[in-house]
Design an enzyme around this catalytic site. Sequence first.
Site, PDB file in Angstrom:
ATOM      1  N   HIS A  96      36.030  -3.761  49.314  1.00 24.15           N
ATOM      2  CA  HIS A  96      35.287  -4.760  50.083  1.00 24.15           C
ATOM      3  C   HIS A  96      36.166  -5.375  51.159  1.00 24.15           C
ATOM      4  O   HIS A  96      37.368  -5.585  50.952  1.00 24.15           O
ATOM      5  CB  HIS A  96      34.774  -5.858  49.141  1.00 24.15           C
ATOM      6  CG  HIS A  96      33.569  -6.584  49.665  1.00 24.15           C
ATOM      7  ND1 HIS A  96      32.786  -6.121  50.698  1.00 24.15           N
ATOM      8  CD2 HIS A  96      32.991  -7.765  49.291  1.00 24.15           C
ATOM      9  CE1 HIS A  96      31.800  -6.957  50.936  1.00 24.15           C
ATOM     10  NE2 HIS A  96      31.899  -7.973  50.095  1.00 24.15           N
ATOM     11  N   LYS A 105      33.417 -16.703  39.735  1.00 21.96           N
ATOM     12  CA  LYS A 105      33.761 -16.182  41.059  1.00 21.96           C
ATOM     13  C   LYS A 105      33.012 -16.943  42.156  1.00 21.96           C
ATOM     14  O   LYS A 105      32.043 -17.659  41.877  1.00 21.96           O
ATOM     15  CB  LYS A 105      33.481 -14.684  41.170  1.00 21.96           C
ATOM     16  CG  LYS A 105      32.081 -14.159  40.854  1.00 21.96           C
ATOM     17  CD  LYS A 105      30.915 -14.658  41.668  1.00 21.96           C
ATOM     18  CE  LYS A 105      30.720 -14.156  43.060  1.00 21.96           C
ATOM     19  NZ  LYS A 105      30.200 -12.801  43.154  1.00 21.96           N
ATOM     20  N   ASP A 108      29.227  -8.838  39.171  1.00 25.65           N
ATOM     21  CA  ASP A 108      30.236  -9.868  39.452  1.00 25.65           C
ATOM     22  C   ASP A 108      31.520  -9.556  38.684  1.00 25.65           C
ATOM     23  O   ASP A 108      31.960  -8.419  38.660  1.00 25.65           O
ATOM     24  CB  ASP A 108      29.673 -11.259  39.135  1.00 25.65           C
ATOM     25  CG  ASP A 108      28.532 -11.647  40.080  1.00 25.65           C
ATOM     26  OD1 ASP A 108      28.563 -11.217  41.244  1.00 25.65           O
ATOM     27  OD2 ASP A 108      27.602 -12.344  39.658  1.00 25.65           O
ATOM     28  N   ASN A 158      31.282 -16.180  46.091  1.00 27.23           N
ATOM     29  CA  ASN A 158      30.900 -15.100  47.001  1.00 27.23           C
ATOM     30  C   ASN A 158      32.052 -14.803  47.969  1.00 27.23           C
ATOM     31  O   ASN A 158      32.703 -15.711  48.478  1.00 27.23           O
ATOM     32  CB  ASN A 158      29.634 -15.486  47.783  1.00 27.23           C
ATOM     33  CG  ASN A 158      29.201 -14.366  48.709  1.00 27.23           C
ATOM     34  OD1 ASN A 158      29.611 -14.289  49.866  1.00 27.23           O
ATOM     35  ND2 ASN A 158      28.398 -13.462  48.188  1.00 27.23           N
ATOM     36  N   SER A 159      32.255 -13.524  48.222  1.00 31.09           N
ATOM     37  CA  SER A 159      33.430 -13.079  48.987  1.00 31.09           C
ATOM     38  C   SER A 159      33.474 -13.592  50.428  1.00 31.09           C
ATOM     39  O   SER A 159      34.519 -13.544  51.067  1.00 31.09           O
ATOM     40  CB  SER A 159      33.475 -11.551  49.005  1.00 31.09           C
ATOM     41  OG  SER A 159      33.487 -11.070  47.689  1.00 31.09           O
ATOM     42  N   ARG A 199      35.176  -2.804  41.744  1.00 23.59           N
ATOM     43  CA  ARG A 199      35.205  -3.384  43.107  1.00 23.59           C
ATOM     44  C   ARG A 199      36.523  -4.121  43.323  1.00 23.59           C
ATOM     45  O   ARG A 199      36.892  -5.000  42.533  1.00 23.59           O
ATOM     46  CB  ARG A 199      34.020  -4.334  43.256  1.00 23.59           C
ATOM     47  CG  ARG A 199      34.111  -5.250  44.457  1.00 23.59           C
ATOM     48  CD  ARG A 199      32.783  -5.896  44.667  1.00 23.59           C
ATOM     49  NE  ARG A 199      32.840  -7.117  45.430  1.00 23.59           N
ATOM     50  CZ  ARG A 199      31.769  -7.823  45.766  1.00 23.59           C
ATOM     51  NH1 ARG A 199      30.576  -7.418  45.388  1.00 23.59           N
ATOM     52  NH2 ARG A 199      31.888  -8.936  46.458  1.00 23.59           N
ATOM     53  N   ASP A 219      25.923 -18.257  44.672  1.00 28.69           N
ATOM     54  CA  ASP A 219      26.547 -17.039  44.136  1.00 28.69           C
ATOM     55  C   ASP A 219      27.953 -17.378  43.629  1.00 28.69           C
ATOM     56  O   ASP A 219      28.959 -16.914  44.165  1.00 28.69           O
ATOM     57  CB  ASP A 219      26.601 -15.983  45.255  1.00 28.69           C
ATOM     58  CG  ASP A 219      27.166 -14.661  44.766  1.00 28.69           C
ATOM     59  OD1 ASP A 219      27.122 -14.396  43.549  1.00 28.69           O
ATOM     60  OD2 ASP A 219      27.660 -13.887  45.620  1.00 28.69           O
ATOM     61  N   SER A 261      21.637  -7.239  44.181  1.00 31.77           N
ATOM     62  CA  SER A 261      22.693  -8.109  44.710  1.00 31.77           C
ATOM     63  C   SER A 261      22.785  -9.440  43.970  1.00 31.77           C
ATOM     64  O   SER A 261      21.795 -10.166  43.847  1.00 31.77           O
ATOM     65  CB  SER A 261      22.374  -8.379  46.191  1.00 31.77           C
ATOM     66  OG  SER A 261      22.997  -9.559  46.642  1.00 31.77           O
ATOM     67  N   GLY A 262      23.994  -9.777  43.545  1.00 35.88           N
ATOM     68  CA  GLY A 262      24.207 -11.072  42.887  1.00 35.88           C
ATOM     69  C   GLY A 262      23.953 -12.223  43.838  1.00 35.88           C
ATOM     70  O   GLY A 262      23.330 -13.233  43.470  1.00 35.88           O
ATOM     71  N   LEU A 263      24.421 -12.066  45.083  1.00 31.95           N
ATOM     72  CA  LEU A 263      24.192 -13.120  46.079  1.00 31.95           C
ATOM     73  C   LEU A 263      22.703 -13.345  46.291  1.00 31.95           C
ATOM     74  O   LEU A 263      22.221 -14.479  46.287  1.00 31.95           O
ATOM     75  CB  LEU A 263      24.851 -12.719  47.416  1.00 31.95           C
ATOM     76  CG  LEU A 263      24.464 -13.578  48.625  1.00 31.95           C
ATOM     77  CD1 LEU A 263      24.940 -15.017  48.447  1.00 31.95           C
ATOM     78  CD2 LEU A 263      25.030 -12.988  49.916  1.00 31.95           C
ATOM     79  N   GLU A 300      33.761  -6.701  39.732  1.00 36.57           N
ATOM     80  CA  GLU A 300      34.781  -7.037  40.736  1.00 36.57           C
ATOM     81  C   GLU A 300      35.982  -7.715  40.086  1.00 36.57           C
ATOM     82  O   GLU A 300      35.835  -8.445  39.092  1.00 36.57           O
ATOM     83  CB  GLU A 300      34.176  -7.907  41.844  1.00 36.57           C
ATOM     84  CG  GLU A 300      33.709  -9.264  41.414  1.00 36.57           C
ATOM     85  CD  GLU A 300      32.880  -9.980  42.486  1.00 36.57           C
ATOM     86  OE1 GLU A 300      31.842  -9.432  42.896  1.00 36.57           O
ATOM     87  OE2 GLU A 300      33.275 -11.083  42.900  1.00 36.57           O
ATOM     88  N   ASP A 346      24.927  -5.431  40.587  1.00 34.83           N
ATOM     89  CA  ASP A 346      26.117  -6.232  40.864  1.00 34.83           C
ATOM     90  C   ASP A 346      26.455  -7.014  39.588  1.00 34.83           C
ATOM     91  O   ASP A 346      25.703  -7.901  39.180  1.00 34.83           O
ATOM     92  CB  ASP A 346      25.769  -7.192  42.020  1.00 34.83           C
ATOM     93  CG  ASP A 346      26.937  -8.036  42.457  1.00 34.83           C
ATOM     94  OD1 ASP A 346      28.013  -7.952  41.841  1.00 34.83           O
ATOM     95  OD2 ASP A 346      26.757  -8.792  43.443  1.00 34.83           O
TER      96      ASP A 346
HETATM   97  C1  SPV Z   1      26.320  -9.222  46.712  1.00 33.63           C
HETATM   98  O1  SPV Z   1      25.412  -8.746  47.406  1.00 33.63           O
HETATM   99  O2  SPV Z   1      26.145 -10.069  45.846  1.00 33.63           O
HETATM  100  C2  SPV Z   1      27.690  -8.759  46.901  1.00 33.63           C
HETATM  101  C3  SPV Z   1      28.066  -8.183  48.173  1.00 33.63           C
HETATM  102  O3  SPV Z   1      28.497  -8.932  46.019  1.00 33.63           O
HETATM  103  S1  SPV Z   1      28.722  -9.442  49.159  1.00 33.63           S
HETATM  104  O4  SPV Z   1      27.841 -10.567  49.133  1.00 33.63           O
HETATM  105  O5  SPV Z   1      28.825  -8.777  50.437  1.00 33.63           O
HETATM  106  O6  SPV Z   1      30.023  -9.780  48.631  1.00 33.63           O
HETATM  107 MG    MG Z   2      27.883 -10.111  44.528  1.00 36.19          MG
END
Ligand code: SPV
Ligand code: MG
Length: 320
Positions: free
Chosen positions: A202, A133, A100, A135-136, A171, A71, A59-61, A127, A98
């Site tokens: 997502h 970017k 990104d 974080n979503s 994504r 993130d 996971s990037g986050l 994505e 991930d």
């Molecule tokens: C991550 O885990 O870095 C993701 C998923 O991209 S989320 O944080 O849910 O967007």
């Molecule tokens: Mg991510």
Amino acid sequence: MSTNGATQRQWSMAGTESSPGSRLRALLNGPEPAVLMGAHDGLSARVAAEAGFPALWASGLCISTALGVRDSDEASWTELLDMAARVVEASGLPVLVDGDTGHGNFNTARRFTARAERIGAAGVCLEDKLFPKMNSFVGDGHELAPIGEFCGKIAACREVLVDPEFVVVARIEALIAGAGLEEALRRAEAYRQAGADAIFIHSRKSTVKEIALFAEEWRSRLPLVIAPTTYHATPMKEYVRLGISGVIWANQSMRASLAAMREACRSLRRDGPVAVEAGIASLDELFSLMKYQKLAEDEKRYGEEASGIAGLVTAREPRS
Ligand code: SPV
Ligand code: MG
């Protein structure tokens, strides 16, 4: 017909050789949705593997969080991949990394993807947002990349792969950006035609509704992957019904460790070490997870004392 049945025919299955990519494909083609546990370092990867997860999400986050940054492309892509390499190495599981936005244009995306394959990952997920970017789950300013530009990224990534089984996931952030279902479907079809192996749709809604609408319209053209962070209460059988191929528990492990570390630090500072001891892992647990015993056994097998070779070797060849 289930998504997994439908996609099985679309994808060439792995032969006898099982590369990380082919292992991930096999999982995504399985009878149940594949569950990918989020990991952010070697420790979290080992813990997830020990718990029995068949695959991981780097996971990037969570890697950013573990590095102490946000993130939002604050960590460089080499820093992120260095940690993803730890996740791969420590778990031995197929890892979806991930990616990104691909950290820039088609060129950075394909360099990232090529390096991800070299570290032994099973796939990357790119994505369709703009670099840098965010974080979503943060804020509302999620700007989408032009479709053509993102298709170029996917095509460029596919072309640098050594293993054709390596999985490239596209994504879609259209629902996150508030661009609607039609736009999400339009993008998914464009990314499929550009060479994506799977679509990660997502959503940050608290129910599965918009994911369900997407899945019903999508009709298994490619495997669908989701990360139900906000709609986590949805039962797994609903994902089966919708033909979802992969479910990512993206950040629960990191959030669990944040809560536990915080609690231990606060409690230790406030009440002293005796107060925390019962609630934290013992050193024996740690040594067992990290297989210290195996190292001791290897020492007996390979250590200087054990080999016995030195004592037998003479300076000259024995005369016959
Ligand atoms: C991550 O885990 O870095 C993701 C998923 O991209 S989320 O944080 O849910 O967007
Ligand atoms: Mg991510």
